[in-house]
Design a protein around this motif. Structure first.
Motif, PDB file in Angstrom:
ATOM      1  N   ILE A 282       0.810  -1.119  -0.150  1.00 44.16           N
ATOM      2  CA  ILE A 282      -0.129  -0.169  -0.241  1.00 44.16           C
ATOM      3  C   ILE A 282       0.840   1.182   0.011  1.00 44.16           C
ATOM      4  CG2 ILE A 282      -1.723   1.162   1.394  1.00 44.16           C
ATOM      5  CD1 ILE A 282      -2.257  -1.517   2.613  1.00 44.16           C
TER       6      ILE A 282
ATOM      7  N   ASP B  10      -0.269   4.508   2.857  1.00 46.55           N
ATOM      8  CA  ASP B  10      -0.463   4.074   4.198  1.00 46.55           C
ATOM      9  C   ASP B  10       0.171   5.051   5.394  1.00 46.55           C
ATOM     10  OD1 ASP B  10       1.411   1.630   5.223  1.00 46.55           O
ATOM     11  OD2 ASP B  10       1.727   2.780   3.423  1.00 46.55           O
TER      12      ASP B  10
ATOM     13  N   LEU C  18       2.693   4.192   7.364  1.00 49.28           N
ATOM     14  CA  LEU C  18       3.771   3.667   7.559  1.00 49.28           C
ATOM     15  C   LEU C  18       4.518   4.283   6.467  1.00 49.28           C
ATOM     16  CD1 LEU C  18       5.769   2.109   9.275  1.00 49.28           C
ATOM     17  CD2 LEU C  18       4.937  -0.036   8.139  1.00 49.28           C
ATOM     18  N   THR C  19       4.294   4.153   5.327  1.00 51.88           N
ATOM     19  CA  THR C  19       4.866   4.469   4.223  1.00 51.88           C
ATOM     20  C   THR C  19       5.242   6.051   4.242  1.00 51.88           C
ATOM     21  OG1 THR C  19       4.188   2.673   2.658  1.00 51.88           O
ATOM     22  CG2 THR C  19       5.163   4.434   1.674  1.00 51.88           C
TER      23      THR C  19
ATOM     24  N   TRP D 222       7.976   6.934   6.509  1.00 49.72           N
ATOM     25  CA  TRP D 222       9.426   6.651   6.172  1.00 49.72           C
ATOM     26  C   TRP D 222       9.691   7.628   4.957  1.00 49.72           C
ATOM     27  CZ3 TRP D 222       7.817   0.997   5.935  1.00 49.72           C
ATOM     28  CH2 TRP D 222       8.615   0.416   6.729  1.00 49.72           C
TER      29      TRP D 222
ATOM     30  N   ILE E  24       3.166   6.635  15.535  1.00 50.94           N
ATOM     31  CA  ILE E  24       3.321   5.165  15.717  1.00 50.94           C
ATOM     32  C   ILE E  24       1.639   4.777  15.940  1.00 50.94           C
ATOM     33  CG2 ILE E  24       4.012   3.210  17.099  1.00 50.94           C
ATOM     34  CD1 ILE E  24       6.792   4.746  17.342  1.00 50.94           C
ATOM     35  N   LEU E  25       1.225   5.470  16.944  1.00 55.98           N
ATOM     36  CA  LEU E  25      -0.595   5.151  17.075  1.00 55.98           C
ATOM     37  C   LEU E  25      -1.206   5.210  15.920  1.00 55.98           C
ATOM     38  CD1 LEU E  25      -1.266   6.458  20.520  1.00 55.98           C
ATOM     39  CD2 LEU E  25      -1.657   4.247  19.746  1.00 55.98           C
TER      40      LEU E  25
ATOM     41  N   ILE F  81      -0.212   4.663  12.900  1.00 55.51           N
ATOM     42  CA  ILE F  81       0.213   3.383  12.131  1.00 55.51           C
ATOM     43  C   ILE F  81      -0.325   2.431  12.756  1.00 55.51           C
ATOM     44  CG2 ILE F  81       2.117   1.902  11.481  1.00 55.51           C
ATOM     45  CD1 ILE F  81       3.954   4.371  11.746  1.00 55.51           C
ATOM     46  N   ILE F  82      -0.645   2.012  13.893  1.00 56.23           N
ATOM     47  CA  ILE F  82      -1.247   0.943  14.680  1.00 56.23           C
ATOM     48  C   ILE F  82      -2.874   0.904  14.418  1.00 56.23           C
ATOM     49  CG2 ILE F  82      -1.603  -0.127  16.950  1.00 56.23           C
ATOM     50  CD1 ILE F  82       1.168   0.812  17.859  1.00 56.23           C
TER      51      ILE F  82
ATOM     52  N   GLU G 280      -3.397   0.065  10.856  1.00 53.27           N
ATOM     53  CA  GLU G 280      -3.219  -1.430  10.757  1.00 53.27           C
ATOM     54  C   GLU G 280      -4.310  -2.171  11.301  1.00 53.27           C
ATOM     55  OE1 GLU G 280      -1.550  -2.993   8.421  1.00 53.27           O
ATOM     56  OE2 GLU G 280      -0.198  -1.260   8.023  1.00 53.27           O
TER      57      GLU G 280
END
Lengths: 333, 71
Positions: free
Chosen positions: B2, B5, B7-8, B11, B25-26, B28-29, B32
């Motif tokens: 993906i 998203d 996460l990407t 980065w 981070i939350l 991202i979690i 997901e």
């Protein structure tokens, strides 16, 4: 009987692990499930892997992915066992993983499927989804007698015998027992029983066929014995905690593999015979091919090499493989 | 993979991943959590073992020295 001190099994001042071989020989005295599995499968496979250190060029992807996946889940289990709430433990675990994989190089998108799926994105996603999938886990981390959670347990124990007298000389008088070494990801209580839990990543379908292979598996038997030795408690077997990597996302399942006491005893008896045989190969410096194993597990990595004439094999080994630091069961994680 | 998203996005946005905040981070979690496979299999009930296991008698022949280390 010649008497001499045991070899030092601890890292030296530079933190380097000692050799798992008797000095000046290819007789291995420290064994883990990986090296034992190679030797049992095919002496020549063992020779290429363990003695020469040849690795397929893409193998580093599998090793790195598996190592980071296990390390992250072990960290989460430790946080939870120490009383941290679920979300905080998950956030700290993901933060750790992001930092640990900052230098992770994704495989080429056109690599074969099992390699292509092992991207950094899929790694982070697999860890998050695993934690979510087992949020209300029936398997709970075992708390050891010293109050510590049973995660990240490296083990070493020595057998009451070692490489035989035939290879011992006045010049090489070290009386070294065999050592069995390894690393238990986690020990859990499930119901009223103790199990070692081992994490596996695969691109294969994780149905009953996948788990059945572990009922006759060198690693799982050794881990069951190690769990019992380390904890001084009856461990029933191993829970194989598998993640299947797919393009659409990871899927999870677990399989139980049990080991009865008489099977463990038989395995130990067999081991004694195997080790004696491996020692004979080393003493003769001859590693015969087991040509009934070449097509197992999707085909041996050295199958094409063994199909070449003996006098040209090293050319193909040097072009198709990389020679890395030799696998060392005494190297701690 | 993906492409859009969180996460990407993280980065792409951060030069140093160590600069990610807990909120990053939350996010991202939580993303997901929503996008997990709905068909993911449940934890199995434990099957019956093939035989009771007790290694008490085996221990003395297996190990005369045990070293346990923690990272």
């Amino acid at each position: 009987m010649l008497e001499a001190p045991l070899l030092d099994e601890q890292p030296n001042e530079d933190g380097e692990a000692p050799s798992p071989f008797l000095p000046g020989t290819t007789i291995q005295y420290a064994w883990d499930s990986t090296s034992l599995g190679w030797a049992k499968t095919c002496p020549r496979l063992y020779y290429y892997n363990m003695i020469c250190g040849y690795r397929p060029k893409e193998e580093s992807v599998h090793l790195r992915f598996g190592r980071e996946y296990q390390a992250a889940l072990e960290l989460f289990d430790r946080f939870r066992a120490e009383g941290m709430d679920h979300t905080s433990a998950q956030v700290r675990t993901v933060r750790y993983l992001l930092k640990a994989t900052a230098d992770y190089v994704d495989p080429h998108p056109e690599a074969k499927r099992s390699v292509m799926l092992k991207t950094k994105h899929n790694l982070v996603q697999a860890v998050i989804h695993h934690i979510e999938h087992y949020r209300d886990d029936k398997a709970q981390t075992h708390i050891m007698a010293n109050g510590q959670p049973a995660v990240e347990l490296s083990f070493r124990f020595q057998l009451d015998y070692g490489p035989g007298e035939a290879t011992r000389t006045q010049e090489n008088p070290i009386l070294q027992p065999y050592l069995l070494c390894g690393h238990l990801d986690r020990v859990v209580t499930f119901g009223d029983d103790l199990f070692v839990m081992d994490h596996k990543t695969t691109a294969s379908t994780i149905g009953s066929y996948y788990f059945e292979r572990y009922n006759q598996d060198n690693q799982m038997t050794l881990y069951t014995i190690a769990g019992q030795v380390v904890l001084h408690s009856p461990v029933k077997g191993v829970i194989v905690d598998a993640v299947q990597l797919m393009v659409k996302g990871p899927a999870f399942d677990r399989g139980f593999t049990f080991r009865s006491e008489d099977r463990l005893e038989e395995w130990m008896d067999d081991l004694r015979v195997h080790l004696r045989t491996f020692e004979d190969y080393a003493a003769a410096d001859y590693w015969p091919q087991n040509d009934t194993a070449c097509d197992k597990f999707g085909g041996c990595r050295f199958r094409e090499i063994c199909g070449r004439a003996p006098n040209v094999r090293h050319h193909f080994l040097d072009s198709d493989f990389v020679q890395e630091e030799r696998w060392n069961p005494l190297k701690t994680r | 993979m993906i492409q859009d998203d969180p996460l990407t996005e993280l980065w792409l946005r951060l030069d140093d991943i160590g600069d990610a905040t807990d909120d990053d981070i939350l996010t991202i979690i939580q993303y997901e959590r929503k996008h997990r496979l709905s068909g993911a299999k449940a934890v199995k009930d434990k099957p019956e073992p093939e035989a009771p296991t007790s290694l008490r008698e085996l221990l003395p022949t297996v190990a005369s020295k045990v070293i346990i280390r923690r990272r």
